[in-house]
Design a protein around this motif. Structure first.
Motif, PDB file in Angstrom:
ATOM      1  N   ASN A  13      -3.013  11.423   4.247  1.00 17.86           N
ATOM      2  CA  ASN A  13      -3.968  10.615   4.955  1.00 17.86           C
ATOM      3  C   ASN A  13      -4.540   9.342   4.178  1.00 17.86           C
ATOM      4  O   ASN A  13      -5.394   8.756   4.525  1.00 17.86           O
ATOM      5  CB  ASN A  13      -5.102  11.566   5.316  1.00 17.86           C
ATOM      6  CG  ASN A  13      -4.764  12.778   6.571  1.00 17.86           C
ATOM      7  OD1 ASN A  13      -4.014  12.112   7.363  1.00 17.86           O
ATOM      8  ND2 ASN A  13      -5.060  13.776   6.287  1.00 17.86           N
ATOM      9  N   ASN A  14      -4.037   9.347   3.054  1.00 18.65           N
ATOM     10  CA  ASN A  14      -4.552   8.285   2.217  1.00 18.65           C
ATOM     11  C   ASN A  14      -3.861   6.897   2.614  1.00 18.65           C
ATOM     12  O   ASN A  14      -3.018   6.881   3.324  1.00 18.65           O
ATOM     13  CB  ASN A  14      -4.380   8.237   0.640  1.00 18.65           C
ATOM     14  CG  ASN A  14      -5.003   9.498  -0.051  1.00 18.65           C
ATOM     15  OD1 ASN A  14      -6.294   9.944   0.688  1.00 18.65           O
ATOM     16  ND2 ASN A  14      -4.646   9.853  -1.211  1.00 18.65           N
ATOM     17  N   LEU A  15      -4.715   5.782   2.532  1.00 18.21           N
ATOM     18  CA  LEU A  15      -3.876   4.517   2.769  1.00 18.21           C
ATOM     19  C   LEU A  15      -3.280   3.844   1.639  1.00 18.21           C
ATOM     20  O   LEU A  15      -3.473   3.826   0.420  1.00 18.21           O
ATOM     21  CB  LEU A  15      -5.290   3.721   3.244  1.00 18.21           C
ATOM     22  CG  LEU A  15      -6.157   4.401   4.410  1.00 18.21           C
ATOM     23  CD1 LEU A  15      -7.255   3.239   4.914  1.00 18.21           C
ATOM     24  CD2 LEU A  15      -5.093   4.604   5.569  1.00 18.21           C
ATOM     25  N   ILE A  16      -2.477   2.954   2.084  1.00 12.11           N
ATOM     26  CA  ILE A  16      -1.580   2.124   0.989  1.00 12.11           C
ATOM     27  C   ILE A  16      -1.625   0.677   1.607  1.00 12.11           C
ATOM     28  O   ILE A  16      -1.298   0.603   2.847  1.00 12.11           O
ATOM     29  CB  ILE A  16      -0.277   2.597   1.071  1.00 12.11           C
ATOM     30  CG1 ILE A  16       0.102   4.148   0.508  1.00 12.11           C
ATOM     31  CG2 ILE A  16       0.724   1.488   0.228  1.00 12.11           C
ATOM     32  CD1 ILE A  16       1.531   4.814   0.798  1.00 12.11           C
ATOM     33  N   LEU A  17      -2.003  -0.266   0.842  1.00 13.09           N
ATOM     34  CA  LEU A  17      -2.243  -1.707   1.401  1.00 13.09           C
ATOM     35  C   LEU A  17      -0.523  -2.229   1.188  1.00 13.09           C
ATOM     36  O   LEU A  17       0.063  -1.729   0.637  1.00 13.09           O
ATOM     37  CB  LEU A  17      -3.198  -2.574   0.275  1.00 13.09           C
ATOM     38  CG  LEU A  17      -4.517  -1.994   0.265  1.00 13.09           C
ATOM     39  CD1 LEU A  17      -5.303  -2.738  -0.734  1.00 13.09           C
ATOM     40  CD2 LEU A  17      -5.009  -2.372   1.708  1.00 13.09           C
ATOM     41  N   PHE A  18      -0.638  -3.163   2.000  1.00  8.60           N
ATOM     42  CA  PHE A  18       0.618  -3.736   2.297  1.00  8.60           C
ATOM     43  C   PHE A  18       1.405  -4.284   0.863  1.00  8.60           C
ATOM     44  O   PHE A  18       2.429  -3.974   0.602  1.00  8.60           O
ATOM     45  CB  PHE A  18       0.627  -5.055   2.954  1.00  8.60           C
ATOM     46  CG  PHE A  18       1.822  -5.877   3.256  1.00  8.60           C
ATOM     47  CD1 PHE A  18       2.711  -5.649   4.007  1.00  8.60           C
ATOM     48  CD2 PHE A  18       1.945  -7.200   2.294  1.00  8.60           C
ATOM     49  CE1 PHE A  18       3.734  -6.442   4.312  1.00  8.60           C
ATOM     50  CE2 PHE A  18       3.038  -7.833   2.800  1.00  8.60           C
ATOM     51  CZ  PHE A  18       4.090  -7.391   3.359  1.00  8.60           C
ATOM     52  N   GLU A  19       0.222  -4.858  -0.037  1.00  5.10           N
ATOM     53  CA  GLU A  19       0.856  -5.439  -1.526  1.00  5.10           C
ATOM     54  C   GLU A  19       1.142  -4.051  -2.093  1.00  5.10           C
ATOM     55  O   GLU A  19       2.312  -4.086  -2.808  1.00  5.10           O
ATOM     56  CB  GLU A  19      -0.248  -5.979  -2.245  1.00  5.10           C
ATOM     57  CG  GLU A  19      -0.696  -7.547  -1.448  1.00  5.10           C
ATOM     58  CD  GLU A  19      -1.715  -7.149  -0.127  1.00  5.10           C
ATOM     59  OE1 GLU A  19      -1.986  -8.299   0.401  1.00  5.10           O
ATOM     60  OE2 GLU A  19      -2.177  -6.100  -0.076  1.00  5.10           O
ATOM     61  N   GLU A  20       0.569  -3.002  -2.076  1.00  6.64           N
ATOM     62  CA  GLU A  20       0.847  -1.743  -2.922  1.00  6.64           C
ATOM     63  C   GLU A  20       2.355  -1.325  -2.487  1.00  6.64           C
ATOM     64  O   GLU A  20       3.004  -0.739  -3.292  1.00  6.64           O
ATOM     65  CB  GLU A  20      -0.316  -0.876  -2.569  1.00  6.64           C
ATOM     66  CG  GLU A  20      -1.775  -1.217  -3.192  1.00  6.64           C
ATOM     67  CD  GLU A  20      -2.862  -0.179  -2.958  1.00  6.64           C
ATOM     68  OE1 GLU A  20      -3.539   0.045  -3.722  1.00  6.64           O
ATOM     69  OE2 GLU A  20      -2.657   0.342  -1.927  1.00  6.64           O
ATOM     70  N   PHE A  21       2.459  -1.307  -0.993  1.00  6.31           N
ATOM     71  CA  PHE A  21       3.791  -0.838  -0.534  1.00  6.31           C
ATOM     72  C   PHE A  21       4.922  -1.441  -1.024  1.00  6.31           C
ATOM     73  O   PHE A  21       5.723  -0.878  -1.263  1.00  6.31           O
ATOM     74  CB  PHE A  21       3.587  -0.657   1.169  1.00  6.31           C
ATOM     75  CG  PHE A  21       4.778  -0.280   1.873  1.00  6.31           C
ATOM     76  CD1 PHE A  21       5.220   1.236   1.878  1.00  6.31           C
ATOM     77  CD2 PHE A  21       5.688  -1.185   2.310  1.00  6.31           C
ATOM     78  CE1 PHE A  21       6.309   1.568   2.454  1.00  6.31           C
ATOM     79  CE2 PHE A  21       7.141  -0.937   3.239  1.00  6.31           C
ATOM     80  CZ  PHE A  21       7.066   0.657   3.193  1.00  6.31           C
ATOM     81  N   CYS A  22       4.701  -2.889  -0.826  1.00 13.15           N
ATOM     82  CA  CYS A  22       5.663  -3.649  -1.438  1.00 13.15           C
ATOM     83  C   CYS A  22       6.213  -3.590  -2.828  1.00 13.15           C
ATOM     84  O   CYS A  22       7.155  -3.259  -3.150  1.00 13.15           O
ATOM     85  CB  CYS A  22       5.366  -4.994  -1.162  1.00 13.15           C
ATOM     86  SG  CYS A  22       5.347  -5.584   0.370  1.00 13.15           S
ATOM     87  N   ASP A  23       5.115  -3.238  -3.687  1.00 14.88           N
ATOM     88  CA  ASP A  23       5.450  -2.849  -5.029  1.00 14.88           C
ATOM     89  C   ASP A  23       6.040  -1.225  -5.236  1.00 14.88           C
ATOM     90  O   ASP A  23       7.024  -1.419  -5.939  1.00 14.88           O
ATOM     91  CB  ASP A  23       4.195  -2.815  -5.989  1.00 14.88           C
ATOM     92  CG  ASP A  23       3.352  -4.164  -6.173  1.00 14.88           C
ATOM     93  OD1 ASP A  23       4.204  -5.247  -6.037  1.00 14.88           O
ATOM     94  OD2 ASP A  23       2.175  -4.291  -6.394  1.00 14.88           O
TER      95      ASP A  23
END
Length: 79
Positions: A14-24
């Motif tokens: 359920n935690n969130l991942i920001l777009f930039e974090e996902f790309c990394d």
């Protein structure tokens, strides 16, 4: 040796991942992920309050990676 891309087992779905974090995390340039988004490929992104930064859940990221590593899977992964 290449380390496989994966999400740590102890991350809550359920935690969130920001777009930039996902790309990394998936070691992919943001420009490539933005192109995927425009073509309707990859996870379905949401914006904070409809106008803020893009994010997905950890569960959606796991589904995307599972589809990306399965040669039979095509197109967008659904939530």
């Amino acid at each position: 040796m290449v380390t496989p891309i994966g999400i740590p087992d102890d991350w809550d779905d359920n935690n969130l991942i920001l777009f930039e974090e996902f790309c990394d995390l998936i070691r992919t340039p943001q420009r490539t992920a933005r192109d995927w988004r425009q073509r309707g490929v990859g996870p379905r992104w949401t914006r904070f309050q409809g106008i803020g930064r893009l994010y997905i859940t950890v569960a959606a990221a796991r589904r995307f990676l599972a589809c990306a590593t399965d040669p039979r899977a095509e197109g967008r992964s659904d939530d």
